[in-house]
Design a protein around this motif. Structure first.
Motif, PDB file in Angstrom:
ATOM      1  N   LYS A 168      14.541   9.903  21.902  1.00 44.50           N
ATOM      2  CA  LYS A 168      15.093  11.217  22.249  1.00 44.50           C
ATOM      3  C   LYS A 168      13.984  12.276  22.333  1.00 44.50           C
ATOM      4  O   LYS A 168      14.114  13.262  23.053  1.00 44.50           O
ATOM      5  N   ASN A 169      12.899  12.052  21.604  1.00 48.50           N
ATOM      6  CA  ASN A 169      11.793  13.003  21.575  1.00 48.50           C
ATOM      7  C   ASN A 169      10.566  12.503  22.337  1.00 48.50           C
ATOM      8  O   ASN A 169       9.453  12.980  22.113  1.00 48.50           O
ATOM      9  N   ASP A 170      10.793  11.535  23.237  1.00 44.36           N
ATOM     10  CA  ASP A 170       9.719  10.985  24.086  1.00 44.36           C
ATOM     11  C   ASP A 170       8.525  10.475  23.282  1.00 44.36           C
ATOM     12  O   ASP A 170       7.376  10.682  23.657  1.00 44.36           O
ATOM     13  N   ILE A 171       8.832   9.797  22.187  1.00 50.45           N
ATOM     14  CA  ILE A 171       7.801   9.199  21.339  1.00 50.45           C
ATOM     15  C   ILE A 171       7.937   7.686  21.455  1.00 50.45           C
ATOM     16  O   ILE A 171       9.026   7.149  21.231  1.00 50.45           O
ATOM     17  N   PRO A 172       6.851   7.000  21.817  1.00 50.75           N
ATOM     18  CA  PRO A 172       6.937   5.537  21.925  1.00 50.75           C
ATOM     19  C   PRO A 172       7.390   4.928  20.592  1.00 50.75           C
ATOM     20  O   PRO A 172       6.929   5.332  19.528  1.00 50.75           O
ATOM     21  N   CYS A 173       8.291   3.960  20.668  1.00 48.29           N
ATOM     22  CA  CYS A 173       8.815   3.309  19.464  1.00 48.29           C
ATOM     23  C   CYS A 173       8.319   1.873  19.406  1.00 48.29           C
ATOM     24  O   CYS A 173       8.705   1.035  20.212  1.00 48.29           O
ATOM     25  N   SER A 174       7.452   1.626  18.465  1.00 54.16           N
ATOM     26  CA  SER A 174       6.969   0.277  18.210  1.00 54.16           C
ATOM     27  C   SER A 174       7.030   0.075  16.701  1.00 54.16           C
ATOM     28  O   SER A 174       6.224   0.654  15.959  1.00 54.16           O
ATOM     29  N   PHE A 175       8.014  -0.706  16.259  1.00 52.98           N
ATOM     30  CA  PHE A 175       8.172  -0.897  14.821  1.00 52.98           C
ATOM     31  C   PHE A 175       6.957  -1.598  14.245  1.00 52.98           C
ATOM     32  O   PHE A 175       6.367  -2.476  14.879  1.00 52.98           O
ATOM     33  N   SER A 176       6.605  -1.211  13.044  1.00 52.41           N
ATOM     34  CA  SER A 176       5.410  -1.733  12.386  1.00 52.41           C
ATOM     35  C   SER A 176       5.796  -2.600  11.193  1.00 52.41           C
ATOM     36  O   SER A 176       6.633  -2.206  10.389  1.00 52.41           O
ATOM     37  N   ALA A 177       5.157  -3.752  11.097  1.00 55.34           N
ATOM     38  CA  ALA A 177       5.342  -4.601   9.923  1.00 55.34           C
ATOM     39  C   ALA A 177       4.200  -4.380   8.936  1.00 55.34           C
ATOM     40  O   ALA A 177       4.208  -4.912   7.834  1.00 55.34           O
ATOM     41  N   SER A 178       3.224  -3.586   9.332  1.00 56.70           N
ATOM     42  CA  SER A 178       2.059  -3.343   8.489  1.00 56.70           C
ATOM     43  C   SER A 178       2.386  -2.251   7.468  1.00 56.70           C
ATOM     44  O   SER A 178       2.571  -1.087   7.818  1.00 56.70           O
ATOM     45  N   THR A 179       2.464  -2.639   6.217  1.00 59.98           N
ATOM     46  CA  THR A 179       2.786  -1.692   5.153  1.00 59.98           C
ATOM     47  C   THR A 179       1.573  -0.840   4.809  1.00 59.98           C
ATOM     48  O   THR A 179       0.434  -1.164   5.157  1.00 59.98           O
ATOM     49  N   LYS A 180       1.820   0.242   4.101  1.00 61.25           N
ATOM     50  CA  LYS A 180       0.715   1.070   3.615  1.00 61.25           C
ATOM     51  C   LYS A 180      -0.224   0.230   2.753  1.00 61.25           C
ATOM     52  O   LYS A 180      -1.438   0.361   2.834  1.00 61.25           O
ATOM     53  N   THR A 181       0.358  -0.630   1.929  1.00 63.60           N
ATOM     54  CA  THR A 181      -0.461  -1.494   1.069  1.00 63.60           C
ATOM     55  C   THR A 181      -1.413  -2.342   1.910  1.00 63.60           C
ATOM     56  O   THR A 181      -2.611  -2.381   1.635  1.00 63.60           O
ATOM     57  N   ARG A 182      -0.882  -3.009   2.937  1.00 62.41           N
ATOM     58  CA  ARG A 182      -1.731  -3.869   3.779  1.00 62.41           C
ATOM     59  C   ARG A 182      -2.821  -3.084   4.492  1.00 62.41           C
ATOM     60  O   ARG A 182      -3.953  -3.527   4.575  1.00 62.41           O
ATOM     61  N   ARG A 183      -2.458  -1.905   5.016  1.00 65.19           N
ATOM     62  CA  ARG A 183      -3.459  -1.103   5.724  1.00 65.19           C
ATOM     63  C   ARG A 183      -4.551  -0.638   4.786  1.00 65.19           C
ATOM     64  O   ARG A 183      -5.739  -0.667   5.123  1.00 65.19           O
ATOM     65  N   ALA A 184      -4.176  -0.201   3.588  1.00 66.27           N
ATOM     66  CA  ALA A 184      -5.179   0.269   2.617  1.00 66.27           C
ATOM     67  C   ALA A 184      -6.074  -0.889   2.162  1.00 66.27           C
ATOM     68  O   ALA A 184      -7.284  -0.722   2.030  1.00 66.27           O
ATOM     69  N   MET A 185      -5.499  -2.063   1.955  1.00 68.17           N
ATOM     70  CA  MET A 185      -6.291  -3.218   1.540  1.00 68.17           C
ATOM     71  C   MET A 185      -7.213  -3.684   2.666  1.00 68.17           C
ATOM     72  O   MET A 185      -8.373  -4.012   2.439  1.00 68.17           O
ATOM     73  N   ARG A 186      -6.701  -3.701   3.885  1.00 65.41           N
ATOM     74  CA  ARG A 186      -7.505  -4.102   5.031  1.00 65.41           C
ATOM     75  C   ARG A 186      -8.711  -3.165   5.192  1.00 65.41           C
ATOM     76  O   ARG A 186      -9.801  -3.591   5.539  1.00 65.41           O
ATOM     77  N   ALA A 187      -8.506  -1.883   4.917  1.00 62.24           N
ATOM     78  CA  ALA A 187      -9.585  -0.895   5.053  1.00 62.24           C
ATOM     79  C   ALA A 187     -10.734  -1.152   4.087  1.00 62.24           C
ATOM     80  O   ALA A 187     -11.866  -0.742   4.354  1.00 62.24           O
ATOM     81  N   ILE A 188     -10.452  -1.826   2.963  1.00 59.36           N
ATOM     82  CA  ILE A 188     -11.535  -2.163   2.027  1.00 59.36           C
ATOM     83  C   ILE A 188     -11.971  -3.613   2.143  1.00 59.36           C
ATOM     84  O   ILE A 188     -12.707  -4.129   1.307  1.00 59.36           O
ATOM     85  N   GLY A 189     -11.501  -4.262   3.200  1.00 63.76           N
ATOM     86  CA  GLY A 189     -11.928  -5.645   3.452  1.00 63.76           C
ATOM     87  C   GLY A 189     -11.200  -6.689   2.648  1.00 63.76           C
ATOM     88  O   GLY A 189     -11.698  -7.806   2.467  1.00 63.76           O
ATOM     89  N   LYS A 190     -10.023  -6.390   2.161  1.00 62.11           N
ATOM     90  CA  LYS A 190      -9.244  -7.352   1.353  1.00 62.11           C
ATOM     91  C   LYS A 190      -8.117  -7.924   2.173  1.00 62.11           C
ATOM     92  O   LYS A 190      -7.594  -7.348   3.054  1.00 62.11           O
TER      93      LYS A 190
END
Length: 190
Positions: A168-190
């Motif tokens: 409705k607000n012209d924002i692309p919708c792509s659901f994410s399975a990547s949790t905050k935990t996974r993103r934060a861990m990936r950022a430190i190489g874990k």
């Protein structure tokens, strides 16, 4: 200790889309929280699909253990004192609470658990369509991302309501399975 079931749809969005969403809800609740992610050096919890964090919000600390269910996550929560959090952060002393007993029953050595990284969220919360909409700016390990989450009583409904809001607000919708935990861990190489 309290238990809850979390069912939510989430999507990563661009910075401009994040700003657009925030502007839709000018009088909503805004706050900052920091999640400290806990595991051992071998990521034994993550290998089993388990996430463990301590959240600090307004000087209050809550430890949350998330374990997967067929739909959503089972959350176990317990409050920590500032002293218990400091002991975990500085000395690796895991609080001897219900979560420690539960993890020990599952065969994990809580004495090996420590804080590996953190993520700070600048959050906007609003009641929306019978659920809770959270619009987040996340900072971790020098990275920045934007995410929108919709917590609801079932996943299909959560996805439909979130998709409808974004489209409705012209924002692309792509659901994410990547949790905050996974993103934060990936950022430190874990």
């Amino acid at each position: 200790m309290s238990n809850a079931i979390e069912i939510e749809a989430k999507a990563l969005v661009r910075q401009g889309d994040y700003r657009k969403l925030v502007s839709l809800f000018p009088s909503c609740k805004r706050y900052v929280q920091t999640n400290y992610y806990v595991d051992d050096d071998s990521l034994d919890l993550a290998k089993e699909g388990i996430a463990l964090r301590v959240r600090e919000k307004n000087g209050v600390y809550e430890m949350t253990l998330k374990t997967p269910l067929s739909e959503g996550l089972l959350e176990k929560n317990c409050s920590l004192t500032p002293e218990e959090f400091a002991a975990l952060q500085q000395e690796g002393a895991f609080p001897k609470r219900d979560i420690a007993r539960f993890l020990t029953m599952l065969g994990f050595d809580v004495d090996k658990l420590r804080i590996l990284t953190s993520l700070t969220t600048y959050r906007v919360d609003v009641s929306y369509e019978g659920g809770l909409l959270s619009i987040d700016q996340n900072e971790y390990s020098g990275e920045l991302d934007y995410e929108v989450e919709f917590e609801y009583n079932n996943l299909e409904g959560a996805q439909k309501i979130l998709r409808d809001l974004l489209e409705k607000n012209d924002i692309p919708c792509s659901f994410s399975a990547s949790t905050k935990t996974r993103r934060a861990m990936r950022a430190i190489g874990k």
